[in-house]
Motif scaffolding. Structure first.
Motif, PDB file in Angstrom:
ATOM      1  N   GLU A 103      -1.888   5.875  40.705  1.00 38.52           N
ATOM      2  CA  GLU A 103      -1.399   6.682  39.771  1.00 38.52           C
ATOM      3  C   GLU A 103      -1.098   5.878  38.497  1.00 38.52           C
ATOM      4  O   GLU A 103      -0.652   4.767  38.751  1.00 38.52           O
ATOM      5  N   VAL A 104      -1.554   6.244  37.363  1.00 43.10           N
ATOM      6  CA  VAL A 104      -1.383   5.799  36.111  1.00 43.10           C
ATOM      7  C   VAL A 104      -0.471   6.611  35.059  1.00 43.10           C
ATOM      8  O   VAL A 104      -0.538   7.942  35.202  1.00 43.10           O
ATOM      9  N   SER A 105      -0.009   5.984  34.157  1.00 37.52           N
ATOM     10  CA  SER A 105       0.802   6.775  32.938  1.00 37.52           C
ATOM     11  C   SER A 105      -0.573   7.842  32.355  1.00 37.52           C
ATOM     12  O   SER A 105      -1.571   7.703  32.342  1.00 37.52           O
ATOM     13  N   ASN A 106       0.042   8.830  31.865  1.00 42.10           N
ATOM     14  CA  ASN A 106      -0.810   9.914  31.151  1.00 42.10           C
ATOM     15  C   ASN A 106      -1.395   9.236  29.870  1.00 42.10           C
ATOM     16  O   ASN A 106      -2.613   9.583  29.245  1.00 42.10           O
ATOM     17  N   SER A 107      -0.911   8.199  29.453  1.00 41.20           N
ATOM     18  CA  SER A 107      -1.231   7.354  28.249  1.00 41.20           C
ATOM     19  C   SER A 107      -2.379   6.487  28.616  1.00 41.20           C
ATOM     20  O   SER A 107      -3.201   5.962  27.618  1.00 41.20           O
ATOM     21  N   VAL A 108      -2.708   6.030  29.766  1.00 44.77           N
ATOM     22  CA  VAL A 108      -3.971   5.220  30.046  1.00 44.77           C
ATOM     23  C   VAL A 108      -5.254   5.817  29.892  1.00 44.77           C
ATOM     24  O   VAL A 108      -5.522   6.739  30.425  1.00 44.77           O
ATOM     25  N   ASN A 109      -6.076   5.040  29.101  1.00 45.29           N
ATOM     26  CA  ASN A 109      -7.305   5.550  28.802  1.00 45.29           C
ATOM     27  C   ASN A 109      -8.470   4.698  29.313  1.00 45.29           C
ATOM     28  O   ASN A 109      -9.717   5.004  29.521  1.00 45.29           O
ATOM     29  N   SER A 110      -8.072   3.397  29.813  1.00 44.96           N
ATOM     30  CA  SER A 110      -9.228   2.598  30.286  1.00 44.96           C
ATOM     31  C   SER A 110      -8.481   1.515  31.119  1.00 44.96           C
ATOM     32  O   SER A 110      -7.485   1.358  31.168  1.00 44.96           O
ATOM     33  N   LEU A 111      -9.462   1.108  32.101  1.00 46.57           N
ATOM     34  CA  LEU A 111      -8.998   0.209  33.275  1.00 46.57           C
ATOM     35  C   LEU A 111      -9.674  -1.120  33.130  1.00 46.57           C
ATOM     36  O   LEU A 111     -10.965  -1.001  32.568  1.00 46.57           O
ATOM     37  N   LEU A 112      -9.167  -2.049  33.687  1.00 45.54           N
ATOM     38  CA  LEU A 112      -9.798  -3.454  33.631  1.00 45.54           C
ATOM     39  C   LEU A 112      -9.748  -3.721  34.811  1.00 45.54           C
ATOM     40  O   LEU A 112      -8.732  -3.957  35.700  1.00 45.54           O
ATOM     41  N   LEU A 113     -10.927  -4.023  35.787  1.00 41.24           N
ATOM     42  CA  LEU A 113     -11.259  -4.703  37.009  1.00 41.24           C
ATOM     43  C   LEU A 113     -11.779  -5.870  36.955  1.00 41.24           C
ATOM     44  O   LEU A 113     -12.711  -6.369  36.292  1.00 41.24           O
ATOM     45  N   GLU A 114     -10.890  -6.929  37.740  1.00 42.28           N
ATOM     46  CA  GLU A 114     -11.224  -8.381  37.736  1.00 42.28           C
ATOM     47  C   GLU A 114     -11.491  -8.620  38.905  1.00 42.28           C
ATOM     48  O   GLU A 114     -10.354  -8.562  40.084  1.00 42.28           O
ATOM     49  N   LEU A 115     -12.675  -9.242  39.408  1.00 44.68           N
ATOM     50  CA  LEU A 115     -12.979  -9.925  40.815  1.00 44.68           C
ATOM     51  C   LEU A 115     -12.080 -11.056  40.923  1.00 44.68           C
ATOM     52  O   LEU A 115     -12.560 -12.024  39.721  1.00 44.68           O
ATOM     53  N   HIS A 116     -11.611 -11.676  42.003  1.00 45.03           N
ATOM     54  CA  HIS A 116     -11.106 -13.112  41.971  1.00 45.03           C
ATOM     55  C   HIS A 116     -12.271 -13.720  42.666  1.00 45.03           C
ATOM     56  O   HIS A 116     -12.178 -14.479  43.758  1.00 45.03           O
ATOM     57  N   GLN A 117     -13.411 -13.978  41.717  1.00 43.49           N
ATOM     58  CA  GLN A 117     -14.651 -14.809  42.261  1.00 43.49           C
ATOM     59  C   GLN A 117     -15.177 -15.323  41.041  1.00 43.49           C
ATOM     60  O   GLN A 117     -15.075 -14.827  39.910  1.00 43.49           O
TER      61      GLN A 117
END
Length: 145
Positions: A107-121
């Motif tokens: 669940e994210v805020s309605n204002s969120v339009n993009s996500l950042l995915l980061e692998l720990h590799q």
């Protein structure tokens, strides 16, 4: 006896008028009971996103137990990528299962339009910015070397 009582009280609710009070539409509210809200108003301030992320090695085999950070990014039209990523808000830390997959709802805020995915590799392409589609289903495949 209880059924008859319920029928009488339920019928009294059915006859009520729920139209907007004209005074509440024209006057400034001084307390919450003076407010009028349109029936279609949504009180939910969040949205549910389905994440379907796969991590594989260079041979296409699943990579288990890979840790990934999921962050939301602020809206910023004139902000550079580095500045935007510096202002991220971490939503969740996840780990791939034995099939190299992360499948879950967040669940994210309605204002969120993009996500950042980061692998720990330490690998090429270990970070990706994804715009949220209208379907709220996010799918991505990482290939680590």
């Amino acid at each position: 006896m209880i059924t008859i009582l319920c029928l009488i009280s339920c019928m009294s609710f059915a006859n009520q008028n729920y139209d907007a009070d004209i005074q509440k539409l024209q006057n400034k509210a001084s307390k919450s009971s003076d407010l009028y809200v349109e029936p279609e108003f949504n009180f939910k301030t969040y949205k549910s996103i389905t994440l379907d992320i796969v991590v594989t090695n260079e041979f296409g085999d699943p990579s288990a137990n890979v840790i990934m950070r999921i962050s939301s990014l602020p809206v910023g039209d004139n902000i550079g990528t580095d500045e935007l990523w510096a202002k991220k808000s971490v939503i969740s830390l996840v780990r791939t299962d034995q099939f190299g997959r992360v499948f879950r709802q967040i669940e994210v805020s309605n204002s969120v339009n993009s996500l950042l995915l980061e692998l720990h590799q330490q690998t090429a392409n270990n970070i990706v910015e994804l715009n949220l589609p209208d379907s709220l289903y996010v799918s991505h495949t990482f290939e680590i070397h």
